[in-house]
Design a protein around this motif. Structure first.
Motif, PDB file in Angstrom:
ATOM      1  N   VAL A 224       0.838  -1.195   0.000  1.00 33.77           N
ATOM      2  CA  VAL A 224       0.000   0.000   0.000  1.00 33.77           C
ATOM      3  C   VAL A 224       0.877   1.251   0.000  1.00 33.77           C
ATOM      4  O   VAL A 224       0.518   2.267  -0.581  1.00 33.77           O
ATOM      5  N   SER A 225       2.039   1.167   0.644  1.00 33.96           N
ATOM      6  CA  SER A 225       2.948   2.310   0.678  1.00 33.96           C
ATOM      7  C   SER A 225       4.384   1.833   0.470  1.00 33.96           C
ATOM      8  O   SER A 225       4.658   0.640   0.510  1.00 33.96           O
ATOM      9  N   THR A 226       5.252   2.785   0.281  1.00 30.92           N
ATOM     10  CA  THR A 226       6.660   2.460   0.078  1.00 30.92           C
ATOM     11  C   THR A 226       7.318   2.087   1.397  1.00 30.92           C
ATOM     12  O   THR A 226       6.791   2.386   2.478  1.00 30.92           O
ATOM     13  N   ARG A 227       8.468   1.502   1.289  1.00 27.06           N
ATOM     14  CA  ARG A 227       9.240   1.166   2.489  1.00 27.06           C
ATOM     15  C   ARG A 227       9.603   2.443   3.257  1.00 27.06           C
ATOM     16  O   ARG A 227       9.558   2.469   4.486  1.00 27.06           O
ATOM     17  N   ALA A 228       9.950   3.513   2.531  1.00 26.54           N
ATOM     18  CA  ALA A 228      10.295   4.781   3.177  1.00 26.54           C
ATOM     19  C   ALA A 228       9.097   5.351   3.932  1.00 26.54           C
ATOM     20  O   ALA A 228       9.238   5.837   5.061  1.00 26.54           O
ATOM     21  N   ALA A 229       7.920   5.293   3.332  1.00 28.92           N
ATOM     22  CA  ALA A 229       6.720   5.801   4.001  1.00 28.92           C
ATOM     23  C   ALA A 229       6.396   4.971   5.242  1.00 28.92           C
ATOM     24  O   ALA A 229       5.980   5.505   6.276  1.00 28.92           O
ATOM     25  N   TYR A 230       6.604   3.673   5.150  1.00 31.04           N
ATOM     26  CA  TYR A 230       6.379   2.793   6.294  1.00 31.04           C
ATOM     27  C   TYR A 230       7.351   3.131   7.433  1.00 31.04           C
ATOM     28  O   TYR A 230       6.947   3.245   8.595  1.00 31.04           O
ATOM     29  N   ALA A 231       8.619   3.311   7.097  1.00 35.34           N
ATOM     30  CA  ALA A 231       9.620   3.663   8.115  1.00 35.34           C
ATOM     31  C   ALA A 231       9.272   5.008   8.751  1.00 35.34           C
ATOM     32  O   ALA A 231       9.377   5.174   9.969  1.00 35.34           O
ATOM     33  N   ALA A 232       8.844   5.965   7.931  1.00 37.44           N
ATOM     34  CA  ALA A 232       8.454   7.279   8.451  1.00 37.44           C
ATOM     35  C   ALA A 232       7.273   7.161   9.402  1.00 37.44           C
ATOM     36  O   ALA A 232       7.244   7.815  10.451  1.00 37.44           O
ATOM     37  N   ALA A 233       6.309   6.330   9.062  1.00 36.48           N
ATOM     38  CA  ALA A 233       5.151   6.134   9.933  1.00 36.48           C
ATOM     39  C   ALA A 233       5.564   5.511  11.265  1.00 36.48           C
ATOM     40  O   ALA A 233       5.052   5.900  12.326  1.00 36.48           O
ATOM     41  N   LEU A 234       6.490   4.567  11.222  1.00 38.13           N
ATOM     42  CA  LEU A 234       6.987   3.958  12.467  1.00 38.13           C
ATOM     43  C   LEU A 234       7.690   4.996  13.345  1.00 38.13           C
ATOM     44  O   LEU A 234       7.476   5.044  14.564  1.00 38.13           O
ATOM     45  N   MET A 235       8.540   5.835  12.710  1.00 36.08           N
ATOM     46  CA  MET A 235       9.243   6.870  13.477  1.00 36.08           C
ATOM     47  C   MET A 235       8.248   7.864  14.065  1.00 36.08           C
ATOM     48  O   MET A 235       8.372   8.266  15.230  1.00 36.08           O
ATOM     49  N   ASN A 236       7.259   8.259  13.274  1.00 38.91           N
ATOM     50  CA  ASN A 236       6.252   9.200  13.755  1.00 38.91           C
ATOM     51  C   ASN A 236       5.462   8.613  14.918  1.00 38.91           C
ATOM     52  O   ASN A 236       5.200   9.302  15.906  1.00 38.91           O
ATOM     53  N   ASP A 237       5.120   7.346  14.823  1.00 42.37           N
ATOM     54  CA  ASP A 237       4.375   6.682  15.889  1.00 42.37           C
ATOM     55  C   ASP A 237       5.206   6.637  17.169  1.00 42.37           C
ATOM     56  O   ASP A 237       4.711   6.960  18.256  1.00 42.37           O
ATOM     57  N   ALA A 238       6.462   6.262  17.050  1.00 39.22           N
ATOM     58  CA  ALA A 238       7.337   6.203  18.231  1.00 39.22           C
ATOM     59  C   ALA A 238       7.509   7.586  18.834  1.00 39.22           C
ATOM     60  O   ALA A 238       7.451   7.759  20.058  1.00 39.22           O
ATOM     61  N   TRP A 239       7.708   8.589  17.999  1.00 45.28           N
ATOM     62  CA  TRP A 239       7.908   9.955  18.478  1.00 45.28           C
ATOM     63  C   TRP A 239       6.657  10.478  19.175  1.00 45.28           C
ATOM     64  O   TRP A 239       6.732  11.100  20.228  1.00 45.28           O
ATOM     65  N   SER A 240       5.489  10.198  18.611  1.00 46.20           N
ATOM     66  CA  SER A 240       4.251  10.708  19.200  1.00 46.20           C
ATOM     67  C   SER A 240       3.929  10.051  20.537  1.00 46.20           C
ATOM     68  O   SER A 240       3.167  10.601  21.325  1.00 46.20           O
ATOM     69  N   GLN A 241       4.505   8.907  20.816  1.00 49.00           N
ATOM     70  CA  GLN A 241       4.268   8.230  22.091  1.00 49.00           C
ATOM     71  C   GLN A 241       5.196   8.713  23.201  1.00 49.00           C
ATOM     72  O   GLN A 241       5.026   8.346  24.360  1.00 49.00           O
ATOM     73  N   SER A 242       6.155   9.553  22.852  1.00 43.43           N
ATOM     74  CA  SER A 242       7.113  10.052  23.844  1.00 43.43           C
ATOM     75  C   SER A 242       6.456  11.108  24.720  1.00 43.43           C
ATOM     76  O   SER A 242       5.670  11.920  24.249  1.00 43.43           O
TER      77      SER A 242
END
Length: 148
Positions: free
Chosen positions: A58-76
Motif C-alpha cells: 500500500v505504501s513504500t518502504r520509506a513511508a512505512y519507516a516514516a510512519a513507524l518513526m512518527n508513531d514512536a515519536w508521538s508516544q514520547s
C-alpha cells in the motif's frame, strides 16, 4: 513486506514462497497467513487472480519507516528530548541526509530565510556543513576568487 517491496509489483504467495525457500524451509500456508495478516492490517492490498491473490504494498518502504518513526515519536512524553536522543545516535552522513530532507520539506521560501536564523547557531554547527550548502542558503554572498 521486504519481498513485496523488493519486487515493487503485485506478487503471489507462490512467488514469495519460492523466494523465501532459497534461504530457508518454509510452508506455503505460513506465507499465505503472513500475507493475509498484512492485508488485514492494511499494509498490502490484494486482487483475485483465478483461485489465488496478488498482493501489492500500500505504501513504500520509506513511508512505512516514516510512519513507524512518527508513531514512536508521538508516544514520547518529551518529543524534543526523544528527537535529540535520536539525532545523537545518527552518523554524520545520516545527519547530513536529515539536513537535506529538511531543506526539501521547507522549500525555497524558508530556505532563503535560513541565513538569519543560522546566525544564532553555534559556529561549530555551521562549520560542519559543506561549503556548497552554505552558498545555497545565501545566494549572492559568495565572492569569486578575484573579489567580485
Amino acid at each position: 513486506m521486504t519481498r513485496v517491496w523488493k519486487w515493487n509489483r503485485p506478487v503471489t504467495v507462490r512467488e514469495v514462497l519460492e523466494d523465501l525457500q532459497q534461504e530457508r524451509s518454509i510452508a506455503y500456508t505460513t506465507v499465505m497467513t503472513v500475507l493475509d495478516n498484512l492485508h488485514q492490517k492494511g499494509w498490502v492490498r490484494r486482487e483475485a487472480e483465478g483461485r489465488a491473490y496478488r498482493y501489492e504494498a500500500v505504501s513504500t518502504r520509506a513511508a512505512y519507516a516514516a510512519a513507524l518513526m512518527n508513531d514512536a515519536w508521538s508516544q514520547s512524553d518529551n518529543p524534543a528530548a526523544a528527537l535529540v536522543a535520536f539525532f545523537g545516535m545518527m552518523s554524520q552522513e545520516q545527519r547530513q541526509a536529515l539536513r537535506d530532507a529538511v531543506r526539501i520539506v521547507q522549500g525555497p521560501e524558508e530556505t532563503r530565510e535560513a541565513p538569519a536564523a543560522r546566525q544564532q547557531e553555534a559556529p561549530e554547527v555551521r562549520q560542519r556543513e559543506a561549503p556548497e550548502a552554505r552558498q545555497e542558503e545565501s545566494p549572492g554572498s559568495a565572492q569569486d576568487a578575484d573579489g567580485r
